[in-house]
Write a protein that holds these residues in place. Structure first.
Motif, mmCIF file in Angstrom:
data_model
loop_
_atom_site.group_PDB
_atom_site.id
_atom_site.type_symbol
_atom_site.label_atom_id
_atom_site.label_comp_id
_atom_site.label_asym_id
_atom_site.label_seq_id
_atom_site.Cartn_x
_atom_site.Cartn_y
_atom_site.Cartn_z
ATOM 1 N N LYS A 375 0.813 -1.218 0.000
ATOM 2 C CA LYS A 375 0.000 0.000 0.000
ATOM 3 C C LYS A 375 0.851 1.275 0.000
ATOM 4 O O LYS A 375 0.310 2.372 0.046
ATOM 5 N N GLU A 398 -5.700 6.941 -1.204
ATOM 6 C CA GLU A 398 -6.884 6.330 -0.568
ATOM 7 C C GLU A 398 -6.652 4.937 0.023
ATOM 8 O O GLU A 398 -7.595 4.283 0.446
ATOM 9 N N LYS A 400 -5.786 1.928 2.477
ATOM 10 C CA LYS A 400 -5.828 1.659 3.915
ATOM 11 C C LYS A 400 -4.868 0.511 4.208
ATOM 12 O O LYS A 400 -4.673 -0.359 3.357
ATOM 13 N N PHE A 401 -4.333 0.483 5.411
ATOM 14 C CA PHE A 401 -3.444 -0.627 5.771
ATOM 15 C C PHE A 401 -3.519 -0.885 7.274
ATOM 16 O O PHE A 401 -3.927 -0.018 8.045
ATOM 17 N N ASN A 402 -3.135 -2.096 7.675
ATOM 18 C CA ASN A 402 -3.086 -2.428 9.105
ATOM 19 C C ASN A 402 -1.851 -3.270 9.461
ATOM 20 O O ASN A 402 -1.777 -3.813 10.560
ATOM 21 N N LYS A 425 -1.384 12.887 10.529
ATOM 22 C CA LYS A 425 -2.836 13.040 10.694
ATOM 23 C C LYS A 425 -3.114 14.503 10.967
ATOM 24 O O LYS A 425 -2.524 15.054 11.906
ATOM 25 N N ILE A 448 -6.706 -0.424 11.528
ATOM 26 C CA ILE A 448 -6.723 0.021 10.122
ATOM 27 C C ILE A 448 -6.455 1.528 10.049
ATOM 28 O O ILE A 448 -7.083 2.314 10.751
ATOM 29 N N LEU A 449 -5.486 1.889 9.210
ATOM 30 C CA LEU A 449 -5.090 3.293 9.098
ATOM 31 C C LEU A 449 -5.397 3.823 7.706
ATOM 32 O O LEU A 449 -5.250 3.113 6.707
ATOM 33 N N ASN A 450 -5.778 5.094 7.670
ATOM 34 C CA ASN A 450 -6.090 5.742 6.413
ATOM 35 C C ASN A 450 -5.377 7.089 6.437
ATOM 36 O O ASN A 450 -5.957 8.090 6.806
ATOM 37 N N GLU A 452 -1.912 9.646 4.722
ATOM 38 C CA GLU A 452 -1.199 9.897 3.460
ATOM 39 C C GLU A 452 0.282 9.561 3.540
ATOM 40 O O GLU A 452 0.904 9.235 2.546
ATOM 41 N N LEU A 473 -2.865 -4.478 3.819
ATOM 42 C CA LEU A 473 -4.164 -4.538 4.496
ATOM 43 C C LEU A 473 -4.514 -6.018 4.667
ATOM 44 O O LEU A 473 -4.827 -6.706 3.693
#
Ligand code: FUL
Length: 693
Positions: A375, A398, A400-402, A425, A448-450, A452, A473
């Motif tokens: 990601k 856009e 997302k990853f964890n 953030k 889960i993070l969203n 940049e 993810l």
């Protein structure tokens, strides 16, 4: 100077400035070296090409298969008849296909376990497949597996136990070493390429009453000669045992360690001087390096079984590790700078059982899905000139990853001492993870993070190089509920906060219409409780959790004990809480073995056996040999087990289920510990249960 020559001179200068000093596998510090000098050297110790290739396998498999598969034991004593060995449908292609699909790269077969029974056609002993009815004595499990490995593109390894409870020469050191090397020679000559040789360090007395002295250096020389590219594991110089058989690596895991393979006397002395062993918490800290004279590249391998024990026992069918548990093990081993060696024991038929296959397939699918897409935007490899540096990575639009993966380029050694990760953030950098070592691979699981951007901050022992930084993810597992019962027979069921729990007490499979769980309920009898967790108003449902209970111990009491320490009373062995233990005093003048507890069950019971639950932290007091007595009046006792053995309990402290020869009627029983796994004077027991009819 001609243009061509000029170019050559330039290239040489360039090369000289790029090539750093490297020490393959080990380095001895110069006398009086300062800590700073030592750390510099430590940073430049690198793996051998074999060790590097092994590390890159990431996940490997153990197949424990042999006479124990047919006797239900974990350690055979060598008196078993070879006629017991008779798999009805052995299919090594099925083994290989199953593990290949789950992403494993190498398999290791227990060619000979401690019982001495050989799975190959050997000239060294009659105690082998040749004396079994399987394929009229003409079968060869090692050969069949090696052929299947070739077919499925898997690497191949052998486990050959030095401890041999059958060999007549065992204990007569030179003669047995000769015999053992003949066995090794057969395996390394007649079975194609062998990539890993696995030696266990266990060692016992031979029939002559003498302890065998293994000649490991001679074994290593033989391997060097016959199979120079194989790594030698555990009691070997290439691969180190992580220190437990439960599937977890260290948070701080240095592949470059001050701990040395102690089969050599000088290594043993050095380890003792530093006060460390394979189970120590840290093996590469500055404090240890300061005192050490030598360091080695000795990376960690996490060996753990998909089942309770190492061999297949039908009684463990309900406790096969789930895909979620296997994934946790993966993150705790490969994700902590180790190689995973997962044991998948074939059954009596000679097949990997259905449940094991299903769970492995689901685990394999989970990893494939996770690794499918990085990601982060691709970046150039990160090579720092300093010891301390930060770098920002862009997250794909856009995405997302964890999971974050950090990987040092270990061809240059292992250098990173600590890291932190921040995310951007609302224009603020916020720290989301911190850790110590990285090494070959460090995986961090996150919510889960969203975001940049992420920023990685590194502190190393020298300048450092990354192989890569990636993010993924991973799908989230729907966790099963946890079912527990206390001494009074009250059952409680727990799941995540937002879940609804449905359960059954009659052994049937619960569904959305089953009983709703709200508060603990009484369940005194023997039986099975099953539960599911339901999320998102019934749209998502966990797998079924199932727990078998024997009769509740509500009325049980301790009527006698050899001794007990304050807060570790004998009652703790029957309080239905595995976290509290009975422990006898452990001071220097502590009462010695035998230690015992006597229990009154308050009613007559028909009993098939008992379960001893050892403390799970692998610390003191774990019993090894024991006697077991029963009585109906508390006065007249019958010894029904004499000198029983909890095989392998020291390394793998799982629940020990022992079946009696026949069903017995009893009201009282007495457990007598005859010794402790480390020969200490004390005894500990987390819980003791009966298996009633
Ligand atoms: C241990 C052995 O004693 C077990 O039985 C098993 O083979 C495990 C992998 O190593 O030390």
């Amino acid at each position: 100077m001609k243009k061509k020559n000029l170019l050559l001179v330039f290239s040489i200068i360039l090369l000289a400035s790029c090539t750093e000093k490297r020490y393959e596998k080990s380095a001895t510090f110069p006398q009086n070296a300062t800590l700073e000098e030592k750390l510099k050297i430590a940073s430049h110790i690198v793996p051998s090409p074999q060790q590097l290739a092994w590390q890159e396998l990431e996940t490997t498999v153990f197949f424990h298969f042999g006479i124990n598969t047919f006797t239900g034991r974990e350690w055979g004593d060598g008196t078993e008849s070879p006629t017991l060995f008779n798999p009805t449908n052995l299919n090594t292609d099925q083994w290989c296909e199953t593990v290949k699909n789950a992403g494993f790269k190498l398999v290791i077969i227990t060619a000979k376990h401690h019982d001495g029974f050989c799975l190959w056609q050997t000239k060294t002993t009659k105690h082998s497949v040749a004396a079994s009815p399987w394929k009229n004595g003409e079968g060869d499990v090692v050969k069949e597996l090696q052929k299947s490995c070739e077919k499925y593109g898997l690497k191949f390894g052998v486990y050959l136990s030095p401890w041999d409870r059958n060999a007549v020469s065992y204990g007569d050191s030179p003669a047995y070493n000769q015999f053992f090397m003949e066995q090794l020679t057969e395996l390394l000559t007649n079975y194609g390429k062998v990539d890993e040789v696995w030696f266990d360090g266990a060692c016992g007395e031979g029939p002559n009453g003498k302890v065998q002295k293994y000649d490991f250096p001679a074994y290593y020389n033989l391997i060097k000669k016959l199979m120079p590219n194989a790594v030698v594991a555990v009691s070997g110089d290439d691969v180190r045992w992580v220190g437990n058989e439960a599937g977890f690596g260290r948070d701080t895991e240095w592949s470059v360690t001050v701990l040395q393979n102690d089969v050599r006397e000088e290594a043993k002395i050095s380890n003792e001087k530093l006060g460390i062993s394979t189970t120590s918490k840290e093996l590469g800290s500055k404090e240890l390096i300061e005192k050490a004279e030598k360091m080695v590249w000795w990376p960690s391998e996490v060996d753990v079984s998909i089942r309770q024990g190492w061999f297949f026992h039908p009684k463990d069918d309900a406790r096969v590790k789930t895909a979620e548990q296997l994934a946790n093990i993966y993150f705790n081993s490969v994700g902590k700078n180790s190689v995973l060696l997962l044991n998948i024991p074939p059954n009596k038929e000679g097949l990997i059982a259905k449940q094991d296959s299903i769970n492995l397939a689901e685990y394999g699918q989970f990893l494939r899905q996770m690794y499918a897409e990085n990601k982060l935007e691709e970046t150039k490899t990160w090579k720092s000139k300093q010891q301390c540096e930060s770098k920002i990575f862009d997250v794909k639009k856009e995405a997302k990853f964890n999971v974050i993966e950090l990987a040092e380029d270990i061809r240059y050694g292992q250098r990173i001492e600590s890291f932190s990760i921040e995310v951007l953030k609302n224009n603020n950098w916020e720290t989301i993870a911190k850790g110590t070592t990285i090494g070959y691979k460090r995986l961090l699981r996150l919510p889960i993070l969203n975001v940049e951007k992420i920023r990685i901050n590194i502190q190393a022992r020298d300048n450092f190089r990354f192989k890569h930084v990636k993010a993924y993810l991973a799908e989230e597992f729907i966790s099963k509920p946890i079912i527990e019962r206390n001494k009074d027979g009250m059952v409680s069921i727990k799941a995540n906060e937002n879940a609804t729990i449905k359960y059954t007490t009659d052994g049937t499979t619960p569904n959305q219409n089953s009983e709703l769980y709200t508060t603990p309920f009484e369940f005194l009898s023997k039986g099975t409780i099953k539960a599911i967790a339901i999320y998102s108003e019934g749209k998502k449902q966990s797998d079924v959790q199932s727990r078998d209970f024997d009769i509740a111990k509500k009325e049980w009491s301790i009527i006698a004990r050899s001794d007990e320490e304050l807060h570790y009373e004998a009652e703790k062995a029957i309080d239905n809480n595995e976290n509290t233990i009975w422990h006898t005093p452990w001071d220097s003048d502590a009462k010695k073995h035998p230690h015992f507890i006597t229990i009154d069950c308050a009613q007559q019971l028909k009993v098939k056996g008992f379960v001893l639950i050892p403390r799970k932290d692998m610390l003191g007091g774990i019993p090894y040999n024991y006697d077991f007595y029963i009585s109906n009046d508390g006065k007249n006792w019958k010894k029904i087990i004499a000198n029983g053995e909890f095989s392998n309990i020291k390394n793998n402290p799982v629940n020990q289920e022992v079946l009696f020869q026949q069903t017995e009627t009893l009201r009282y029983f007495k457990f007598v510990a005859l010794n402790e796994v480390e020969n200490n004077a004390w005894c500990s027991v987390a819980e003791i249960d009966l298996i009633t009819k």
